[in-house]
Motif scaffolding. Structure first.
Motif, PDB file in Angstrom:
ATOM      1  N   ASP A 197       9.783   6.061  -3.237  1.00  0.00           N
ATOM      2  CA  ASP A 197       8.950   6.024  -4.443  1.00  0.00           C
ATOM      3  C   ASP A 197       9.681   6.697  -5.603  1.00  0.00           C
ATOM      4  OD1 ASP A 197       6.609   4.743  -3.563  1.00  0.00           O
ATOM      5  OD2 ASP A 197       5.942   6.551  -2.538  1.00  0.00           O
ATOM      6  N   GLY A 209       9.574   1.096  -4.171  1.00  0.00           N
ATOM      7  CA  GLY A 209       8.282   0.538  -3.801  1.00  0.00           C
ATOM      8  C   GLY A 209       7.761  -0.448  -4.827  1.00  0.00           C
ATOM      9  N   SER A 215       7.884   8.390   0.642  1.00  0.00           N
ATOM     10  CA  SER A 215       7.308   7.059   0.710  1.00  0.00           C
ATOM     11  C   SER A 215       5.899   7.173   1.284  1.00  0.00           C
ATOM     12  CB  SER A 215       8.178   6.167   1.614  1.00  0.00           C
ATOM     13  OG  SER A 215       7.560   4.926   1.849  1.00  0.00           O
ATOM     14  N   THR A 222       4.545   2.722  -3.103  1.00  0.00           N
ATOM     15  CA  THR A 222       4.930   1.863  -1.982  1.00  0.00           C
ATOM     16  C   THR A 222       3.740   1.328  -1.191  1.00  0.00           C
ATOM     17  OG1 THR A 222       5.257   3.908  -0.716  1.00  0.00           O
ATOM     18  CG2 THR A 222       7.225   2.841  -1.579  1.00  0.00           C
TER      19      THR A 222
END
Length: 569
Positions: A47, A51, A454, A481
């Protein structure tokens, strides 16, 4: 430079024979493929950029719209669709996955590697080509961006192609070769413009202009066939830009005005950095070869600049100054200058290191070895490691630990000694082995670390709890994400403050509050609108733990880190 001058470059620094060159080239090719593609999908998407970009491409397949980019089924006009379309095509071929999302960046990096090696071979010889390729793919920034879902590596490929095509055309003797080279340059510039907008033309344009001006070669403007160049450029670029404007009137004004002039001239996007920011980016991003830069500068300073030297120098200095003057600075902006840096460093290595240069490079290997030794100790005593990577240590395999031990205790000391002794014929294979072990270890180290950057784990534990038809909501936060890993088929409702500067990382969404893609209903909600829906229907809400108290009667279903999945029914 004449072909005789190019050939002479093969004899600097103790050239090896044809058979040795073939072995070295094979080693380098294998290393490049390994660095770029080994476990390409092993790490979770990071991220925010990976994502978001991966999801924009996935939604092309869901909506069937190859003209307008969408993220969470909301318009994403900050960048053209071309990079996302390449990624969507990768999904069509390989299936939707992290590896497929990263494939266009890795393929573009491989293209730049090949272009750089071929160009260095043409003008400096085989040995310089090998070293230039090695320096490029093992530079920290180039390697890192080759394995993430980001537009800039593909942009750098087309800029590199355009600039190499320009120089080959300017050095060609026949008119047919000149025209072919210039036409390729214009096509590459157009593709770069489709990737990220006008900077795709501005970047190579200002380098070519600086080279022509410095050499006072005004006649070059006539041979460049600018009229045909404009036709080629418009034939490639205009259809998409015209379609995007017809689809969303006012798009070009926003895209060109806000995303380029406002971004460059003002601090509106909060990407402001000090004027010296890119000196730090270059110092870290070009490691471990940063230690060679003083030697490169010293050698260039002593020699009069020929046309090729001036071209490579312009390629580095002009963009560096241009972006340093910008109010918006990001590390990836410098990525397209790395081929020129690699060629100059590769030429110096091919010519042979002096005593001072060999000592500085040996110091780099020793520092590199100490860092590996520190990581090796951290595997057995994780408390000495930074908290961000501490959790990764117990998950490393025996093979990974063995590779790190071999690197720290044998290979890097051997490489440092070889550099000091200036046994240059052995140095390139040793460097290939060094980077094979180090980046191979890094591939496994980064995978558990990526899960901390993430929302893949959140998606994995939430997916079994979700039923078809459930309305998902993200409450007052940004989880980039999550849409990708949940494989959403319609928009997640986004609850945000109407006065927020950014929504889902987008200034456009915060300012314009656009509707979702046709047929997908409303996606952006104020607190009041969400409160009415919360009391009326079942919702599945992702919320930060610290804001849970704002959702009256919420029932917690799952939690990953600080984010919870809750429902009101």
């Amino acid at each position: 430079m004449t072909s005789g001058e190019a050939q002479s470059g093969t004899h600097g620094g103790g050239a090896f024979c044809f058979g040795e060159a073939r072995v070295a080239a094979a080693l380098l090719a294998l290393l490049a493929l390994f660095l770029l593609f080994h476990r390409l999908g092993g790490a979770a998407l990071f991220d925010p950029d990976e994502g978001r970009n991966a999801e924009v491409a996935r939604e092309i397949l869901v909506t069937g719209d190859w003209i307008a980019p969408y993220y969470n089924f909301l318009p994403r006009p900050e960048k053209p669709v071309f990079f996302y379309a390449l990624t969507a095509a990768s999904y069509k071929f390989f299936g939707v996955s992290e590896a497929a999302a990263r494939f266009p960046s890795a393929a573009a990096a491989l293209g730049i590697f090949l272009l750089t090696a071929f160009f260095a071979r043409r003008f400096f010889g085989a040995r310089a080509a090998l070293w230039s390729g090695l320096v490029l793919i093992t530079s920290v920034e180039f390697y890192a961006f080759s394995r993430i879902v980001i537009l800039d590596m593909t942009l750098a490929f087309f800029i590199t192609l355009a600039l190499f095509a320009y120089y080959r055309a300017s050095a060609a003797e026949s008119r047919a070769r000149k025209r072919a080279g210039y036409f390729l340059m214009y096509a590459a510039v157009a593709c770069a413009t489709l990737i990220k907008g006008p900077i795709g033309a501005v970047f190579p344009g200002m380098i070519v202009a600086a080279t022509i001006t410095a050499r006072r070669r005004w006649d070059a403007l006539r041979e460049m066939e600018l009229g045909w160049g404009l036709v080629i450029f418009l034939l490639i670029v205009a259809p998409w830009y015209a379609s995007a404007e017809a689809r969303s009137p006012g798009y070009l004004a926003y895209f060109l005005g806000q995303e380029h002039f406002t971004r460059y001239l003002t601090s509106y996007y909060h990407r402001t950095k000090p004027w010296y920011y890119f000196f730090g980016v270059l110092t870290i991003g070009f490691l471990p070869w940063t230690f060679l830069l003083p030697g490169v500068i010293k050698r260039r300073w002593k020699k009069p600049l020929d046309g090729l030297g001036l071209f490579l120098l312009s390629w580095i200095v002009v963009p560096f100054v241009f972006f340093s003057l910008s109010r918006s600075k990001m590390a990836e902006y410098l990525l397209p200058i790395f081929p020129a840096l690699a060629i100059l460093a590769g030429k110096m290595l091919a010519d042979g290191l002096g005593v001072w240069e060999s000592r500085t490079l040996a110091f780099a290997w020793q520092a590199f070895g100490l860092a590996c030794f520190y990581l090796l100790l951290g595997i057995f005593w994780p408390a000495i490691l930074p908290v961000q990577i501490r959790s990764a240590a117990p998950e490393l395999s025996t093979v990974s630990v063995g590779a790190l031990a071999l690197l720290a205790l044998v290979v890097l000391p051997w490489t440092a000694w070889t550099t000091l002794a200036r046994h240059e014929a052995r140095l390139l294979p040793l460097c290939c082995l060094t980077f094979f072990l180090f980046f191979g270890f890094g591939h496994y180290l980064i995978e558990p670390f990526s899960l901390t950057r993430s929302y893949k784990k959140l998606a994995l534990i939430s997916a079994p709890l979700l039923n078809e038809g459930d309305q998902l909501v993200i409450y007052e936060t940004h989880l980039p994400t999550l849409p990708f890993y949940l494989q959403i088929r319609g928009p997640i409702w986004i609850v945000a403050d109407p006065d927020a500067e950014e929504i889902m990382g987008s200034f456009y969404l915060a300012e314009k509050k656009p509707a979702a893609a046709l047929g997908h209903g409303k996606a952006l909600f104020t607190m009041e609108e969400f409160a009415a829906e919360w009391s009326r229907r079942k919702l599945m809400v992702f919320v930060k733990e610290k804001r849970l108290s704002e959702l009256e009667g919420a029932r917690v279903l799952a939690q990953s880190g600080s984010v919870m999945l809750v429902t009101n029914r």
